[in-house]
Design a protein around this motif. Structure first.
Motif, PDB file in Angstrom:
ATOM      1  N   UNK A 160       0.825  -1.205   0.000  1.00  0.00           N
ATOM      2  CA  UNK A 160       0.000   0.000   0.000  1.00  0.00           C
ATOM      3  C   UNK A 160       0.858   1.253   0.000  1.00  0.00           C
ATOM      4  N   UNK A 161       1.981   1.202   0.717  1.00  0.00           N
ATOM      5  CA  UNK A 161       2.882   2.354   0.739  1.00  0.00           C
ATOM      6  C   UNK A 161       3.409   2.656  -0.665  1.00  0.00           C
ATOM      7  N   UNK A 162       3.677   1.603  -1.434  1.00  0.00           N
ATOM      8  CA  UNK A 162       4.122   1.798  -2.812  1.00  0.00           C
ATOM      9  C   UNK A 162       3.014   2.433  -3.643  1.00  0.00           C
ATOM     10  N   UNK A 163       1.778   1.929  -3.488  1.00  0.00           N
ATOM     11  CA  UNK A 163       0.654   2.492  -4.247  1.00  0.00           C
ATOM     12  C   UNK A 163       0.436   3.961  -3.895  1.00  0.00           C
ATOM     13  N   UNK A 164       0.575   4.300  -2.621  1.00  0.00           N
ATOM     14  CA  UNK A 164       0.404   5.695  -2.198  1.00  0.00           C
ATOM     15  C   UNK A 164       1.502   6.569  -2.795  1.00  0.00           C
ATOM     16  N   UNK A 165       2.748   6.066  -2.779  1.00  0.00           N
ATOM     17  CA  UNK A 165       3.864   6.839  -3.333  1.00  0.00           C
ATOM     18  C   UNK A 165       3.671   7.117  -4.820  1.00  0.00           C
ATOM     19  N   UNK A 166       3.004   6.210  -5.519  1.00  0.00           N
ATOM     20  CA  UNK A 166       2.713   6.420  -6.936  1.00  0.00           C
ATOM     21  C   UNK A 166       1.493   7.314  -7.114  1.00  0.00           C
ATOM     22  N   UNK A 167       0.484   7.114  -6.278  1.00  0.00           N
ATOM     23  CA  UNK A 167      -0.816   7.750  -6.482  1.00  0.00           C
ATOM     24  C   UNK A 167      -0.824   9.242  -6.167  1.00  0.00           C
ATOM     25  N   UNK A 168      -0.108   9.662  -5.131  1.00  0.00           N
ATOM     26  CA  UNK A 168      -0.125  11.083  -4.760  1.00  0.00           C
ATOM     27  C   UNK A 168       0.422  11.971  -5.886  1.00  0.00           C
ATOM     28  N   UNK A 169       1.565  11.643  -6.500  1.00  0.00           N
ATOM     29  CA  UNK A 169       1.999  12.450  -7.655  1.00  0.00           C
ATOM     30  C   UNK A 169       1.008  12.407  -8.813  1.00  0.00           C
ATOM     31  N   UNK A 170       0.362  11.247  -9.009  1.00  0.00           N
ATOM     32  CA  UNK A 170      -0.654  11.157 -10.063  1.00  0.00           C
ATOM     33  C   UNK A 170      -1.803  12.125  -9.767  1.00  0.00           C
ATOM     34  N   UNK A 171      -2.231  12.183  -8.518  1.00  0.00           N
ATOM     35  CA  UNK A 171      -3.314  13.089  -8.127  1.00  0.00           C
ATOM     36  C   UNK A 171      -2.932  14.543  -8.425  1.00  0.00           C
ATOM     37  N   UNK A 172      -1.709  14.935  -8.072  1.00  0.00           N
ATOM     38  CA  UNK A 172      -1.259  16.301  -8.312  1.00  0.00           C
ATOM     39  C   UNK A 172      -1.193  16.587  -9.813  1.00  0.00           C
ATOM     40  N   UNK A 173      -0.674  15.618 -10.580  1.00  0.00           N
ATOM     41  CA  UNK A 173      -0.555  15.814 -12.029  1.00  0.00           C
ATOM     42  C   UNK A 173      -1.929  15.975 -12.670  1.00  0.00           C
ATOM     43  N   UNK A 174      -2.895  15.144 -12.271  1.00  0.00           N
ATOM     44  CA  UNK A 174      -4.248  15.235 -12.833  1.00  0.00           C
ATOM     45  C   UNK A 174      -4.892  16.562 -12.467  1.00  0.00           C
ATOM     46  N   UNK A 175      -4.620  17.058 -11.253  1.00  0.00           N
ATOM     47  CA  UNK A 175      -5.219  18.329 -10.817  1.00  0.00           C
ATOM     48  C   UNK A 175      -4.741  19.506 -11.647  1.00  0.00           C
TER      49      UNK A 175
END
Length: 402
Positions: free
Chosen positions: A75-90
């Protein structure tokens, strides 16, 4: 090109332009929504860490043994990937998002149908995942934001052309998607998707009689699901007519969830001290809210619920004076998705609703869930971006909606 490589006038212009874009994003983004989201994600990491030993023990067998913190590190790996994705999409312009979502919608619908036919079998015999080597992908998670954005764009066309039959078109797409979801079967996601569509068409101005007819059809669909879908019937029966004959029944899950949720009292047993979670199925996904209750207490559960309420209210406030139909509908649809999914998950964990296999946004374990929520929240942040310098301008709404 030489100027760019040497940092000449052209290169400086591009650098300045890039900095201006980042500066505009920083000032337009709603930092309260970002903060709430990051706090929920942090809560999720603590919750998965608490649930990981129980799930690792439950899924270990003669052929494989999972380390106690296996699910937490993944889950820590998924979070590390997902947070930058969230910022990029925003950072994406809303109109660009619609151009991507429209062709992606039929692909997602096709993948949902593919999962129903060839997908890996999961809990209660549901085929919702497509195996992709070291992890499984759940198409219905990605479908939700794509569906919302595409539906919002189609409904927004009525603002300039009221004669377009977009209620019927989006209704047909929703019906097709719901049918494919029920083939898996996934009654929870079907209910969620139909509810989102209903809210969006109400905001788009569907006549009152049509609203009444749709609500009646929804109740009819629930009744039909009870009589024609075994999974829905078993879960509703277990909820309404509890029986202790089958220790693996959905009623058993609800009882273990309540036992785990209340086992820690107000302040919890403390991290790693919970014992009831070891008797709880799907502790790291569907019933993670109960694990939070045992180890961190009912106070922590109330804080998580309050954070979801704050996210909904803040999103509504940002969208309240929105004049661009597309941004309003898309933002409202995403807000409904997050809020309703969280409500359903918490109701299941507290015994107020039948088991549905619904994850708690940002909190539950899962790569598909976390990745999809990163995209979804990034879209919400993009649709709620506002230029503070144009807020008082008579042209502010026009330019904010571009």
């Amino acid at each position: 090109m030489t100027d760019i490589l040497r940092g000449g006038p052209t290169g400086r212009a591009l650098t300045t332009r890039s900095r201006s874009a980042y500066s505009a994003w920083f000032h337009e983004i709603d930092r309260s929504l970002v903060a709430i989201t990051l706090i929920l994600i942090a809560f999720g990491l603590f919750a998965v860490a608490a649930a990981s030993p129980a799930s690792a023990l439950r899924y270990s067998g003669t052929n494989v043994t999972f380390p106690p913190m296996y699910f937490f590190w993944r889950q820590a790996v998924w979070v590390a990937i997902s947070v930058p994705v969230m910022i990029a999409v925003s950072m994406a312009p809303p109109r660009l998002v619609s151009r991507i979502a429209l062709p992606a919608l039929p692909v997602c619908i096709l993948l949902v149908g593919l999962a129903a036919v060839v997908g890996g079998e999961g809990t209660n015999g549901a085929a919702r995942w497509i195996p992709l080597g070291f992890f499984s992908f759940q198409p219905s998670e990605l479908l939700k934001p794509v569906f919302i954005v595409s539906t919002a764009w189609m409904l927004s066309l009525r603002a300039d052309a009221p004669y377009l039959p977009m209620f019927s078109v989006t209704g047909a797409i929703t019906a097709l998607t719901a049918a494919l979801l029920m083939l898996q079967p996934d009654f929870g996601q079907t209910f969620l998707l139909c509810s989102i569509w209903l809210v969006m068409v109400i905001l788009a101005g569907i006549p009152f009689r049509a609203i009444a007819a749709l609500i009646a059809a929804g109740f009819g669909g629930i009744v039909a699901a009870y009589f024609f879908y075994g999974t829905a019937q078993r879960r509703i029966d277990a909820f309404l007519f509890p029986s202790s004959d089958d220790t693996e029944s959905t009623r058993f899950q609800i009882e273990r969830a309540m036992e785990t949720l209340t086992g820690g009292g107000l302040l919890g047993t403390g991290p790693t001290q919970g014992q009831a979670k070891f008797r709880l199925p799907e502790a790291h996904t569907d019933y993670i809210f109960a694990v939070v209750g045992e180890e961190f207490g009912l106070v922590a559960c109330a804080v998580i619920a309050a954070l979801f309420v704050a996210l909904i209210i803040r999103s509504a406030v940002r969208l309240f004076d929105e004049t661009d139909a597309f941004r309003l509908l898309a933002g409202a649809g995403i807000t409904v998705q997050i809020g309703l999914q969280a409500l359903i998950s918490m109701m299941v964990n507290t015994g107020l609703a039948p088991a549905k296999g619904m994850t708690l946004p940002f909190i539950s374990y899962g790569g598909s869930s976390m990745g999809a929520m990163a995209i979804t929240t990034g879209l919400l942040l993009a649709f709620t971006r506002r230029n503070p310098y144009l807020a008082q301008s008579p042209y502010g709404s026009r330019w904010n909606g571009r």
